[in-house]
Design a protein around this motif. Structure first.
Motif, PDB file in Angstrom:
ATOM      1  N   VAL B  44       0.870  -1.194   0.073  1.00 19.70           N
ATOM      2  CA  VAL B  44       0.018   0.114  -0.084  1.00 19.70           C
ATOM      3  C   VAL B  44       0.755   1.034  -0.025  1.00 19.70           C
ATOM      4  CG1 VAL B  44      -1.650   1.258   1.200  1.00 19.70           C
ATOM      5  CG2 VAL B  44      -1.853  -1.359   1.435  1.00 19.70           C
ATOM      6  N   VAL B  45       0.407   2.115  -0.708  1.00 18.75           N
ATOM      7  CA  VAL B  45       1.271   3.531  -0.815  1.00 18.75           C
ATOM      8  C   VAL B  45       0.087   4.536  -0.319  1.00 18.75           C
ATOM      9  CG1 VAL B  45       2.224   5.283  -2.146  1.00 18.75           C
ATOM     10  CG2 VAL B  45       2.623   2.865  -2.994  1.00 18.75           C
ATOM     11  N   GLY B  46       0.469   5.332   0.629  1.00 14.90           N
ATOM     12  CA  GLY B  46      -0.730   6.043   1.174  1.00 14.90           C
ATOM     13  C   GLY B  46      -0.118   7.002   2.489  1.00 14.90           C
ATOM     14  N   VAL B  47      -0.991   7.546   3.402  1.00 12.37           N
ATOM     15  CA  VAL B  47      -0.650   8.370   4.177  1.00 12.37           C
ATOM     16  C   VAL B  47      -1.688   8.393   5.197  1.00 12.37           C
ATOM     17  CG1 VAL B  47      -1.765  10.308   3.286  1.00 12.37           C
ATOM     18  CG2 VAL B  47       0.191  10.814   4.760  1.00 12.37           C
ATOM     19  N   VAL B  48      -1.326   8.324   6.525  1.00 14.77           N
ATOM     20  CA  VAL B  48      -2.314   8.355   7.539  1.00 14.77           C
ATOM     21  C   VAL B  48      -1.755   9.170   8.634  1.00 14.77           C
ATOM     22  CG1 VAL B  48      -3.086   5.878   7.389  1.00 14.77           C
ATOM     23  CG2 VAL B  48      -1.095   6.420   8.777  1.00 14.77           C
ATOM     24  N   GLY B  49      -2.501   9.509   9.564  1.00 14.86           N
ATOM     25  CA  GLY B  49      -2.352  10.507  10.819  1.00 14.86           C
ATOM     26  C   GLY B  49      -1.966   9.732  12.012  1.00 14.86           C
ATOM     27  N   GLU B  50      -1.662  10.446  12.924  1.00 15.84           N
ATOM     28  CA  GLU B  50      -1.248   9.768  14.411  1.00 15.84           C
ATOM     29  C   GLU B  50      -2.140   9.167  14.845  1.00 15.84           C
ATOM     30  OE1 GLU B  50       1.712  12.395  16.678  1.00 15.84           O
ATOM     31  OE2 GLU B  50       0.296  11.992  18.201  1.00 15.84           O
ATOM     32  N   ASP B  51      -3.488   9.268  14.508  1.00 15.79           N
ATOM     33  CA  ASP B  51      -4.664   8.564  15.195  1.00 15.79           C
ATOM     34  C   ASP B  51      -4.770   7.213  14.511  1.00 15.79           C
ATOM     35  OD1 ASP B  51      -5.105   9.274  12.512  1.00 15.79           O
ATOM     36  OD2 ASP B  51      -7.091  10.250  12.991  1.00 15.79           O
ATOM     37  N   PHE B  52      -3.898   6.807  13.703  1.00 14.54           N
ATOM     38  CA  PHE B  52      -3.937   5.429  12.883  1.00 14.54           C
ATOM     39  C   PHE B  52      -2.901   4.607  13.749  1.00 14.54           C
ATOM     40  CE2 PHE B  52      -3.666   2.270   9.660  1.00 14.54           C
ATOM     41  CZ  PHE B  52      -4.702   2.368   9.206  1.00 14.54           C
ATOM     42  N   GLY B  53      -3.675   3.829  14.709  1.00 18.31           N
ATOM     43  CA  GLY B  53      -2.789   2.977  15.637  1.00 18.31           C
ATOM     44  C   GLY B  53      -2.581   1.451  15.163  1.00 18.31           C
ATOM     45  N   SER B  54      -2.021   1.067  16.315  1.00 15.64           N
ATOM     46  CA  SER B  54      -1.520  -0.361  16.019  1.00 15.64           C
ATOM     47  C   SER B  54      -2.601  -1.370  15.865  1.00 15.64           C
ATOM     48  CB  SER B  54      -0.783  -0.857  17.137  1.00 15.64           C
ATOM     49  OG  SER B  54      -1.444  -0.818  18.618  1.00 15.64           O
ATOM     50  N   GLU B  55      -3.849  -1.109  16.528  1.00  9.59           N
ATOM     51  CA  GLU B  55      -5.002  -1.726  16.114  1.00  9.59           C
ATOM     52  C   GLU B  55      -5.220  -1.946  14.602  1.00  9.59           C
ATOM     53  OE1 GLU B  55      -9.733  -1.837  16.955  1.00  9.59           O
ATOM     54  OE2 GLU B  55      -8.356  -0.790  18.449  1.00  9.59           O
ATOM     55  N   GLU B  56      -5.283  -0.862  13.658  1.00  6.13           N
ATOM     56  CA  GLU B  56      -5.327  -0.589  12.473  1.00  6.13           C
ATOM     57  C   GLU B  56      -4.296  -1.256  11.661  1.00  6.13           C
ATOM     58  OE1 GLU B  56      -5.985   2.059  14.669  1.00  6.13           O
ATOM     59  OE2 GLU B  56      -8.090   1.851  14.395  1.00  6.13           O
ATOM     60  N   PHE B  57      -3.125  -1.016  12.070  1.00  6.42           N
ATOM     61  CA  PHE B  57      -1.878  -1.630  11.455  1.00  6.42           C
ATOM     62  C   PHE B  57      -2.066  -3.080  11.435  1.00  6.42           C
ATOM     63  CE2 PHE B  57       0.093   2.552  11.497  1.00  6.42           C
ATOM     64  CZ  PHE B  57       0.566   2.728  10.105  1.00  6.42           C
ATOM     65  N   GLU B  58      -2.505  -3.712  12.416  1.00 10.10           N
ATOM     66  CA  GLU B  58      -2.545  -4.998  12.589  1.00 10.10           C
ATOM     67  C   GLU B  58      -3.609  -5.860  11.558  1.00 10.10           C
ATOM     68  OE1 GLU B  58      -2.140  -8.616  13.629  1.00 10.10           O
ATOM     69  OE2 GLU B  58      -0.867  -7.160  14.207  1.00 10.10           O
ATOM     70  N   VAL B  59      -4.550  -5.036  11.197  1.00 15.05           N
ATOM     71  CA  VAL B  59      -5.468  -5.495  10.181  1.00 15.05           C
ATOM     72  C   VAL B  59      -4.714  -5.962   8.903  1.00 15.05           C
ATOM     73  CG1 VAL B  59      -7.515  -4.990   8.821  1.00 15.05           C
ATOM     74  CG2 VAL B  59      -7.491  -4.290  11.203  1.00 15.05           C
ATOM     75  N   PHE B  60      -3.869  -5.134   8.642  1.00 12.17           N
ATOM     76  CA  PHE B  60      -3.000  -5.199   7.346  1.00 12.17           C
ATOM     77  C   PHE B  60      -2.126  -6.309   7.592  1.00 12.17           C
ATOM     78  CE2 PHE B  60      -4.672  -1.098   7.381  1.00 12.17           C
ATOM     79  CZ  PHE B  60      -5.449  -0.968   5.768  1.00 12.17           C
ATOM     80  N   ALA B  61      -1.446  -6.180   8.513  1.00 10.38           N
ATOM     81  CA  ALA B  61      -0.521  -7.281   8.890  1.00 10.38           C
ATOM     82  C   ALA B  61      -0.936  -8.607   9.051  1.00 10.38           C
ATOM     83  CB  ALA B  61       0.189  -6.916  10.175  1.00 10.38           C
ATOM     84  N   ALA B  62      -2.439  -8.909   9.589  1.00 11.13           N
ATOM     85  CA  ALA B  62      -2.799  -9.958   9.645  1.00 11.13           C
ATOM     86  C   ALA B  62      -3.004 -10.619   8.343  1.00 11.13           C
ATOM     87  CB  ALA B  62      -4.073  -9.928  10.433  1.00 11.13           C
ATOM     88  N   ARG B  63      -2.999  -9.974   7.224  1.00 14.00           N
ATOM     89  CA  ARG B  63      -3.241 -10.435   5.858  1.00 14.00           C
ATOM     90  C   ARG B  63      -2.028 -10.399   5.193  1.00 14.00           C
ATOM     91  NH1 ARG B  63      -6.143 -13.956   4.739  1.00 14.00           N
ATOM     92  NH2 ARG B  63      -5.414 -13.311   2.658  1.00 14.00           N
ATOM     93  N   GLY B  64      -0.974  -9.988   5.687  1.00 14.40           N
ATOM     94  CA  GLY B  64       0.567 -10.069   4.959  1.00 14.40           C
ATOM     95  C   GLY B  64       0.637  -8.895   4.245  1.00 14.40           C
ATOM     96  N   ILE B  65      -0.066  -7.756   4.346  1.00 14.82           N
ATOM     97  CA  ILE B  65       0.088  -6.566   3.288  1.00 14.82           C
ATOM     98  C   ILE B  65       1.121  -5.738   3.948  1.00 14.82           C
ATOM     99  CG2 ILE B  65      -1.399  -4.450   2.636  1.00 14.82           C
ATOM    100  CD1 ILE B  65      -3.946  -6.182   3.243  1.00 14.82           C
TER     101      ILE B  65
END
Lengths: 314, 314
Positions: B44-65
């Protein structure tokens, strides 16, 4: 075997973005019977006025359609409908409707018509549809169409008639209007629970058509025509192809692949119907053209499973 | 190989007839990447703010993204969209859009992202899409989505970007808006003449999707779901399934059956996406479910030619 259709045989005045016709052969039974005539013997039950001349009768005769059950009323005029399509060809604006001979129509079927294997009740007042249905007790398969006007003004009679048929042919707006349900799959289930047809066909205009049966769902796209000259009669041509094909089988049945092929041939007939005004295209259609477009429909929808799908199961 | 997607990674507030979510993971690149991850490696190429936390990143990590190309801006907030769907789930009413970090987004791709075989430009400002496109000169296949807002406000830039891609993924309203042509087949031809994509995919919501290529037309219905919980992201999930599948091939190509299977798998992913809010269904989807629904799509559209069609050719 034979298909009997009861419905309007009429004159239409039509205007679309591609031109106009002031007085052209029209009516649901006209489009239905022309389409069905490519597959089976067809018999029309209807009523016309004195204005219905040999030129009009000749259109049916040229396709071998039996008109013995069409009553001609002396001194009266045929049913007349005038419609306008704007840029969005999906919506017909009715400019004028003159019932004329249809106001007093009291269908009495000959013995031949009563013995047809397939009966199609095209869009007329639902009490009249039921009156015809009751005269055809031996039919193996009975289809029905209707319209928004009867859903609003004769709902209970329409529901009663729907319970006496096994195949219902509606468009998606009618399905949603009857049920008040915007989701099509849910609306289809409600109709099946309400009146119990074995087959519910839903015409979706430029999006094609779909079919709900007891055991399966089938969807067929519309043929991607770049020019739709006049949508009038497409739904009746669809039904004509559908029931005409089923009547061409040794016995009309509810075999899943037969119903699917019937829906594809219905779509073929509808796609040709809209290529010209009224029934003009169906009048000059050939059997070879039908076969060619059937194959095109097959190609438009076919795909072979790739290896990755089998791998996903592991 | 890998698919790179550039687009929004965001928070959504959603309300549909089936409930609401005040703050849920959203964004086109989110739905795309989750769908594509079942078939291939995704970046993924994009941009997020400081409000984007580990819970959100984990959704992608769980699918190997791979999220290495997602920039996180300290002290800033992520893109936010708030939408409402009424009974007709086909139309999203935007209640609020806060660009936040997206206002200053200046995509710079890593070497890995630049080397992806497939690039998908999800719906963002067309100048940004082109900026990314120009960084990925080696991509074998480049797809693009857009929206009504850019068609109206940045038409010439959008057309320039459309000329730099080979596969365009629009919905039917966008196709009609871009061309001013109500007939879809004609509008599709106009787009192919105007900007020359090899493949034009047209998403049609509850009616499915169709595909125009140089040599063929293909149509696939929507899965007849009785309950659509939330349509958000369906189009991006469609694109994710489409390009993810093509990337799973030995070489991405424009083989007709590959493109058709890609469109079917896109439809499978879209049909699951709408079964729950946001990306919730895609997050718990299994490979087996994808394979099962692929086979259902096959059954929904299959028919065998009857003997009468061969007879019509005589």
């Amino acid at each position: 075997m034979a298909v009997t259709v009861v419905g309007s045989v009429a004159f239409d005045a039509l205007e679309t973005p591609f031109g106009k016709r002031d007085r052209i052969l029209g009516g649901a039974a006209t489009h239905f019977s022309l389409a069905a005539s490519f597959f089976s013997d067809v018999r029309v039950v209807g009523v016309v006025g004195e204005d219905f001349g040999s030129e009009e009768f000749e259109v049916f005769a040229a396709r071998g359609i039996n008109m013995d059950d069409v009553e001609q009323v002396p001194g009266a005029r045929s049913f007349f409908w005038s419609g306008l399509y704007e840029d969005d060809m999906a919506v017909a604006h009715t400019l004028d409707t003159q019932l004329n001979v249809f106001a007093e129509f009291d269908p009495k079927l000959s013995q031949h018509a009563r013995e047809s294997a397939i009966l199609f009740l095209a869009n007329i007042q639902p009490d009249l549809q039921r009156q015809v249905r009751e005269q055809c007790n031996g039919a193996a398969l009975v289809g029905l169409d209707s319209m928004n006007y009867w859903i609003e003004s004769a709902r209970s009679s329409l529901l009663e008639t729907m319970r006496c048929v096994d195949t219902i042919v509606f468009n998606d707006a009618e399905v949603r209007m009857l049920t008040g349900e915007p989701n099509l799959a849910r609306a289809a289930r409600e109709i099946r629970e309400l009146v119990g047809p074995r087959v519910l066909l839903v015409k979706q205009g430029a999006y094609g058509a779909c079919m709900f049966t007891e055991t399966s769902f089938f969807s067929i796209p519309a043929y991607p025509l770049e020019t739709v000259i006049d949508p009038t009669g497409a739904g009746d041509a669809f039904a004509g192809g559908f029931f005409g094909f089923l009547d061409s089988l040794d016995e009309p049945d509810f075999d899943d692949n037969h119903l699917r092929c019937a829906a594809v041939l219905g779509s073929v007939m509808a796609s040709y119907c809209v290529e010209d005004f009224g029934s003009e295209r169906l009048q000059r259609l050939t059997r070879r053209e039908i076969a060619e477009r059937f194959e095109e429909f097959k190609h438009m929808t076919a795909f072979e499973s790739p290896p990755v799908v089998a791998q996903l199961r592991r």
